[in-house]
Design a protein around this motif. Structure first.
Motif, PDB file in Angstrom:
ATOM      1  N   CYS A   1       0.756  -1.341  -0.120  1.00  0.00           N
ATOM      2  CA  CYS A   1      -0.131  -0.207  -0.061  1.00  0.00           C
ATOM      3  C   CYS A   1       0.920   1.165  -0.170  1.00  0.00           C
ATOM      4  CB  CYS A   1      -0.832  -0.032   1.208  1.00  0.00           C
ATOM      5  SG  CYS A   1      -2.091   1.314   1.210  1.00  0.00           S
ATOM      6  N   GLY A   2       1.084   2.051  -1.013  1.00  0.00           N
ATOM      7  CA  GLY A   2       1.583   3.115  -1.233  1.00  0.00           C
ATOM      8  C   GLY A   2       2.943   2.679  -1.397  1.00  0.00           C
ATOM      9  N   ASP A   3       4.278   2.880  -0.450  1.00  0.00           N
ATOM     10  CA  ASP A   3       5.557   2.400  -0.464  1.00  0.00           C
ATOM     11  C   ASP A   3       5.698   1.337   0.620  1.00  0.00           C
ATOM     12  OD1 ASP A   3       5.972   4.035  -2.493  1.00  0.00           O
ATOM     13  OD2 ASP A   3       6.683   5.693  -1.189  1.00  0.00           O
ATOM     14  N   HIS A   4       4.368   0.965   1.362  1.00  0.00           N
ATOM     15  CA  HIS A   4       4.912   0.007   2.441  1.00  0.00           C
ATOM     16  C   HIS A   4       4.491  -1.256   2.136  1.00  0.00           C
ATOM     17  CE1 HIS A   4       4.989   3.804   5.081  1.00  0.00           C
ATOM     18  NE2 HIS A   4       4.137   4.258   4.363  1.00  0.00           N
ATOM     19  N   LEU A   5       5.285  -2.324   2.296  1.00  0.00           N
ATOM     20  CA  LEU A   5       5.133  -3.645   2.296  1.00  0.00           C
ATOM     21  C   LEU A   5       4.210  -4.133   3.737  1.00  0.00           C
ATOM     22  CD1 LEU A   5       5.714  -6.426   0.752  1.00  0.00           C
ATOM     23  CD2 LEU A   5       7.645  -6.753   2.220  1.00  0.00           C
ATOM     24  N   LEU A   6       3.003  -4.664   3.346  1.00  0.00           N
ATOM     25  CA  LEU A   6       2.311  -4.909   4.553  1.00  0.00           C
ATOM     26  C   LEU A   6       2.258  -6.174   5.095  1.00  0.00           C
ATOM     27  CD1 LEU A   6      -1.014  -3.618   2.908  1.00  0.00           C
ATOM     28  CD2 LEU A   6       0.794  -2.324   4.400  1.00  0.00           C
ATOM     29  N   GLU A   7       2.142  -6.449   6.501  1.00  0.00           N
ATOM     30  CA  GLU A   7       2.129  -7.599   7.126  1.00  0.00           C
ATOM     31  C   GLU A   7       0.764  -8.178   7.214  1.00  0.00           C
ATOM     32  OE1 GLU A   7       5.091  -8.845   8.143  1.00  0.00           O
ATOM     33  OE2 GLU A   7       6.505  -7.065   7.649  1.00  0.00           O
ATOM     34  N   HIS A   8       0.936  -9.632   7.549  1.00  0.00           N
ATOM     35  CA  HIS A   8      -0.227 -10.352   7.460  1.00  0.00           C
ATOM     36  C   HIS A   8      -1.295  -9.970   8.736  1.00  0.00           C
ATOM     37  CE1 HIS A   8       1.033 -14.210   5.161  1.00  0.00           C
ATOM     38  NE2 HIS A   8       0.994 -13.085   4.613  1.00  0.00           N
ATOM     39  N   TYR A   9      -0.863  -9.325   9.720  1.00  0.00           N
ATOM     40  CA  TYR A   9      -1.592  -9.222  10.984  1.00  0.00           C
ATOM     41  C   TYR A   9      -2.232  -7.794  11.010  1.00  0.00           C
ATOM     42  CZ  TYR A   9       2.508  -6.363  12.374  1.00  0.00           C
ATOM     43  OH  TYR A   9       3.493  -5.629  12.291  1.00  0.00           O
ATOM     44  N   GLN A  10      -1.942  -6.933   9.993  1.00  0.00           N
ATOM     45  CA  GLN A  10      -2.488  -5.603   9.961  1.00  0.00           C
ATOM     46  C   GLN A  10      -3.875  -5.411   9.267  1.00  0.00           C
ATOM     47  OE1 GLN A  10       1.322  -4.108   7.720  1.00  0.00           O
ATOM     48  NE2 GLN A  10       0.806  -2.146   8.994  1.00  0.00           N
ATOM     49  N   THR A  11      -4.684  -4.852   9.963  1.00  0.00           N
ATOM     50  CA  THR A  11      -5.940  -4.653   9.499  1.00  0.00           C
ATOM     51  C   THR A  11      -6.237  -3.499   8.584  1.00  0.00           C
ATOM     52  OG1 THR A  11      -6.659  -3.185  11.250  1.00  0.00           O
ATOM     53  CG2 THR A  11      -6.886  -5.671  12.002  1.00  0.00           C
TER      54      THR A  11
END
Length: 291
Positions: free
Chosen positions: A252-262
């Motif tokens: 999302c944008g420049d951020h690689l997201l983690e599984h636990y993030q809502t």
């Protein structure tokens, strides 16, 4: 005189008896024999006594047939939870019925009917479902104490969490107006408030060796803000038939997201830069998992 019976000769018994008494004692034996013969005919043919055959004797018990609940069970069970319908809800496209909570939860991750796999709606399948109150009333009448048990469970659920028990919806009286009635236009179905985030899934490519996969048919999805990136990945894997060795990166944008993030946390943290026309934009790519 005595009523006549089919199969037996109509004989005026009293008249014959009086006449035989006047004719002398010799005729008494003959009259007794005739009466005995008539009685034997009546006893030998019970149907003649009532003017009908045995096959025509119908009673209420013969006409009514008790039906086992097991015979009706396939028609009043939800194919998702395997339980009796609660808030029976029918898909208007294919007329398959499920529990309301079951089908709404299913549409978080799919836009197809769980039973026949037809596409209900490309982006908003919840628009094409309707409550079936008549069917629900039938289920409550067939299954003893089901409605009472369901109400008690709902009451206990809210009480344990310190929440106010919702009151059943009471139909509002329609005001009587003179003249030509007006048609009231309104939404036939409202999107549940828990589906508060719409996301746009954009594919950014796949590395070599990820194998064959199906393109995602639906890019626009409305989900709960409590859904995590792990849920989004499961959705992508299921829809694209991804190999287990294939890794899914969601950005999302420049951020690689983690599984636990809502999704709600992501939207609040990144801000409006992650939103496009009211949609939370997520980019996903496929890479080969490291050995």
């Amino acid at each position: 005189g005595a009523p006549s019976c089919s199969g037996a000769r109509p004989v005026p018994f009293e008249f014959e008896r009086s006449r035989s008494e006047s004719s002398g004692d010799d005729d008494d034996d003959e009259d007794d024999e005739e009466e005995e013969m008539e009685e034997e005919e009546l006893e030998g043919d019970p149907g003649a006594r009532f003017g009908t055959d045995d096959g025509d004797l119908d009673s209420d018990d013969d006409r009514e047939r008790m039906i086992n609940l097991a015979e009706l069970t396939p028609y009043i069970l939800c194919s998702i939870c395997k339980g009796y319908f609660i808030d029976a809800t029918t898909i208007t496209e294919c007329l398959h019925t499920f529990c309301k909570s079951c089908i709404v939860r299913h549409f978080y991750y799919s836009n197809r009917c769980p039973k026949c796999n037809i596409v209900v709606h490309q982006t908003q399948p919840l628009y094409n479902i309707r409550l079936d109150r008549q069917l629900q009333d039938i289920v409550y009448k067939l299954v003893i104490n089901l409605e009472e048990r369901e109400k008690k469970q709902m009451h206990d659920f809210y009480k344990e969490r310190g929440l106010e028990v919702p009151k059943p919806a009471v139909p509002q009286p329609v005001p009587v107006s003179r003249g030509r009635p007006r048609k009231v236009l309104g939404s036939v179905f409202r999107i549940p408030p828990e589906l508060d985030i719409s996301i746009l899934l954009e594919f950014i490519g796949a590395n070599e060796g990820t194998g064959n996969f199906k393109p995602l048919e639906k890019k626009f999805v409305r989900v709960s803000g409590e859904a995590t990136i792990g849920h989004v990945e499961k959705f992508l894997r299921r829809k694209m038939d991804l190999d287990p060795t294939c890794q899914v990166d969601i950005i999302c944008g420049d951020h690689l997201l983690e599984h636990y993030q809502t999704l709600r946390e992501i939207r609040q943290a990144i801000g409006e830069s992650a939103v496009q026309d009211g949609l939370l934009v997520l980019h996903y790519g496929l890479v080969v998992s490291p050995m």
